[in-house]
Enzyme design. Structure first.
Site, mmCIF file in Angstrom:
data_model
loop_
_atom_site.group_PDB
_atom_site.id
_atom_site.type_symbol
_atom_site.label_atom_id
_atom_site.label_comp_id
_atom_site.label_asym_id
_atom_site.label_seq_id
_atom_site.Cartn_x
_atom_site.Cartn_y
_atom_site.Cartn_z
ATOM 1 C CG ASP A 35 -2.196 0.779 1.034
ATOM 2 O OD1 ASP A 35 -3.253 0.135 0.880
ATOM 3 O OD2 ASP A 35 -2.142 2.038 1.013
ATOM 4 C CG ASP A 56 2.899 5.211 -6.253
ATOM 5 O OD1 ASP A 56 1.852 4.720 -6.724
ATOM 6 O OD2 ASP A 56 3.245 6.390 -6.429
ATOM 7 C CB VAL A 57 0.014 0.011 -7.409
ATOM 8 C CG1 VAL A 57 0.081 -0.967 -6.248
ATOM 9 C CG2 VAL A 57 -1.152 0.993 -7.261
ATOM 10 C CG ASN A 83 -8.133 -4.313 -3.611
ATOM 11 O OD1 ASN A 83 -9.328 -4.373 -3.871
ATOM 12 N ND2 ASN A 83 -7.656 -3.631 -2.573
ATOM 13 C CB SER A 134 -15.685 -0.796 -10.596
ATOM 14 O OG SER A 134 -16.869 -0.051 -10.389
ATOM 15 C CE1 TYR A 147 -12.808 3.716 -9.216
ATOM 16 C CE2 TYR A 147 -14.978 3.122 -10.042
ATOM 17 C CZ TYR A 147 -13.927 2.906 -9.171
ATOM 18 O OH TYR A 147 -13.989 1.869 -8.256
ATOM 19 C CE LYS A 151 -11.614 0.442 -10.310
ATOM 20 N NZ LYS A 151 -10.648 -0.384 -9.572
ATOM 21 C CB VAL A 180 -17.719 -1.804 -1.204
ATOM 22 C CG1 VAL A 180 -17.396 -2.751 -0.052
ATOM 23 C CG2 VAL A 180 -17.842 -2.569 -2.513
ATOM 24 C CB THR A 182 -14.293 0.793 1.652
ATOM 25 O OG1 THR A 182 -14.362 1.663 0.511
ATOM 26 C CG2 THR A 182 -14.732 -0.608 1.257
HETATM 27 P P1 NAD Z 1 -10.044 2.036 0.191
HETATM 28 O O1 NAD Z 1 -9.801 3.471 -0.034
HETATM 29 O O2 NAD Z 1 -10.608 1.561 1.471
HETATM 30 O O3 NAD Z 1 -8.704 1.194 -0.110
HETATM 31 C C1 NAD Z 1 -7.875 1.484 -1.189
HETATM 32 C C2 NAD Z 1 -6.436 1.306 -0.752
HETATM 33 O O4 NAD Z 1 -5.609 1.538 -1.913
HETATM 34 C C3 NAD Z 1 -6.000 2.314 0.318
HETATM 35 O O5 NAD Z 1 -5.383 1.639 1.395
HETATM 36 C C4 NAD Z 1 -5.030 3.222 -0.407
HETATM 37 O O6 NAD Z 1 -3.987 3.744 0.427
HETATM 38 C C5 NAD Z 1 -4.486 2.291 -1.478
HETATM 39 N N1 NAD Z 1 -3.893 3.041 -2.586
HETATM 40 C C6 NAD Z 1 -4.395 4.129 -3.235
HETATM 41 N N2 NAD Z 1 -3.521 4.549 -4.167
HETATM 42 C C7 NAD Z 1 -2.451 3.704 -4.115
HETATM 43 C C8 NAD Z 1 -1.230 3.625 -4.810
HETATM 44 N N3 NAD Z 1 -0.912 4.516 -5.774
HETATM 45 N N4 NAD Z 1 -0.370 2.634 -4.499
HETATM 46 C C9 NAD Z 1 -0.677 1.729 -3.535
HETATM 47 N N5 NAD Z 1 -1.812 1.764 -2.818
HETATM 48 C C10 NAD Z 1 -2.687 2.739 -3.102
HETATM 49 O O7 NAD Z 1 -11.001 1.592 -1.015
HETATM 50 P P2 NAD Z 1 -11.728 0.215 -1.371
HETATM 51 O O8 NAD Z 1 -13.152 0.534 -1.517
HETATM 52 O O9 NAD Z 1 -11.296 -0.887 -0.498
HETATM 53 O O10 NAD Z 1 -11.142 0.016 -2.863
HETATM 54 C C11 NAD Z 1 -10.407 -1.130 -3.255
HETATM 55 C C12 NAD Z 1 -10.647 -1.365 -4.730
HETATM 56 O O11 NAD Z 1 -12.038 -1.625 -4.944
HETATM 57 C C13 NAD Z 1 -10.317 -0.167 -5.633
HETATM 58 O O12 NAD Z 1 -9.686 -0.623 -6.804
HETATM 59 C C14 NAD Z 1 -11.680 0.422 -5.946
HETATM 60 O O13 NAD Z 1 -11.694 1.122 -7.176
HETATM 61 C C15 NAD Z 1 -12.501 -0.846 -6.014
HETATM 62 N N6 NAD Z 1 -13.942 -0.630 -5.870
HETATM 63 C C16 NAD Z 1 -14.433 -0.037 -4.738
HETATM 64 C C17 NAD Z 1 -15.806 0.175 -4.629
HETATM 65 C C18 NAD Z 1 -16.425 0.840 -3.440
HETATM 66 O O14 NAD Z 1 -17.621 1.199 -3.500
HETATM 67 N N7 NAD Z 1 -15.719 1.013 -2.326
HETATM 68 C C19 NAD Z 1 -16.653 -0.249 -5.671
HETATM 69 C C20 NAD Z 1 -16.114 -0.858 -6.793
HETATM 70 C C21 NAD Z 1 -14.745 -1.053 -6.868
#
Ligand code: NAD
Length: 242
Positions: A35, A56-57, A83, A134, A147, A151, A180, A182
């Site tokens: 992360d 940093d991904v 993810n 997503s 976004y 996706k 979700v 989060t």
């Molecule tokens: P979140 O914000 O809780 O977690 C995302 C994590 O990614 C965080 O810990 C953040 O620090 C990390 N991150 C961000 N940029 C980064 C980078 N450049 N390098 C490394 N780490 C990085 O969000 P989440 O809801 O758990 O999201 C996880 C995945 O699910 C994402 O790809 C998001 O697009 C996808 N998603 C989320 C939802 C939703 O409603 N929450 C819906 C569909 C898809």
């Protein structure tokens, strides 16, 4: 279900990634969470009792280093979960180019980085990849131009890499969550206007909990999904069926 498997989970310090790390560990895997958020990553790694690598991904060299250091320590890699991601609700008219490029880099380039770095090792272990896409990769979403583009790219790249590596024994799938609960969505979900929008589009009338997404990621990463590759699986309370 994942006994002795070596797994990397990006974005593992929060939300869906953290829930996935917890479930993988319960299922017997050795987990490395990666992360950008160092404090949160260290805290979660201590809480769950797994390893954390600040990464940093969006930067290929850092993802390659993450994969290589994991293989050096554990001898192999079995599961790569791409993810990590960031949200964006900006329409194309309102968006500046900097935001466009940032979302594409963090939400799409990152998935390519994870797959490219992991594939030589997954090839050797008959491993698998699970990407977090997503519903916005499958259907449009109002005002989420970068976004949705990112996706949609993840969905198509998942299919493409699945086809290219199927005969080498590597499975590649994605999970496509609806909304979700989060940290990514907590501000949105607190506004009545957005919650009404969500209820209108979600037959199940509520957002998912992270564990309702991580259970699909765990299934796709396991032998129970041994005949699945190239699938982009909606876990969305009925959003895309609506
Ligand atoms: P979140 O914000 O809780 O977690 C995302 C994590 O990614 C965080 O810990 C953040 O620090 C990390 N991150 C961000 N940029 C980064 C980078 N450049 N390098 C490394 N780490 C990085 O969000 P989440 O809801 O758990 O999201 C996880 C995945 O699910 C994402 O790809 C998001 O697009 C996808 N998603 C989320 C939802 C939703 O409603 N929450 C819906 C569909 C898809």
């Amino acid at each position: 279900m994942l006994y002795d498997k070596i797994a990397i989970i990006t974005g593992g310090a929060s939300g869906i990634g953290k829930a996935t790390a917890a479930e993988f560990l319960t299922e017997g895997a050795e987990v490395v969470i990666a992360d950008l958020d160092e404090d949160q990553g260290e805290t979660v790694a201590e809480e769950l009792d797994c390893k954390f690598v600040r990464t940093d991904v969006a930067e290929y060299e850092q993802v390659e280093e993450l994969v290589e250091s994991t293989v050096e320590k554990h001898g192999r890699l079995d599961i790569m979960v791409n993810n990590a991601g960031i949200g964006s609700e900006t329409s194309i008219q309102e968006m500046d180019l900097e935001e466009w490029h940032q979302v594409i880099q963090v939400d799409l380039d990152s998935v390519m980085h994870g797959m490219k770095a992991a594939l030589p090792h997954l090839d050797e272990s008959d491993g698998c990849i699970v990407n977090t896409a997503s519903i916005y990769g499958l259907v449009g979403g109002k005002g989420a131009a970068s976004y949705s583009a990112a996706k949609g790219g993840v969905v198509n790249l998942t299919q493409q890499v699945a086809i290219d590596y199927a005969d080498e024994g590597v499975r590649v799938n994605s999970v496509c969550p609806g909304f979700v609960d989060t940290p990514m969505t907590e501000d949105l979900l607190e506004t009545e206007r957005f919650y009404t929008f969500l209820e209108t589009h979600t037959p199940m009338d509520r957002p998912a909990q992270p564990e309702e997404i991580s259970s699909m990621i765990t299934f796709l990463a396991s032998e129970k999904a041994s005949y699945m590759t190239g699938a982009n699986v909606p876990v969305d309370g009925g959003w895309t069926a609506h």
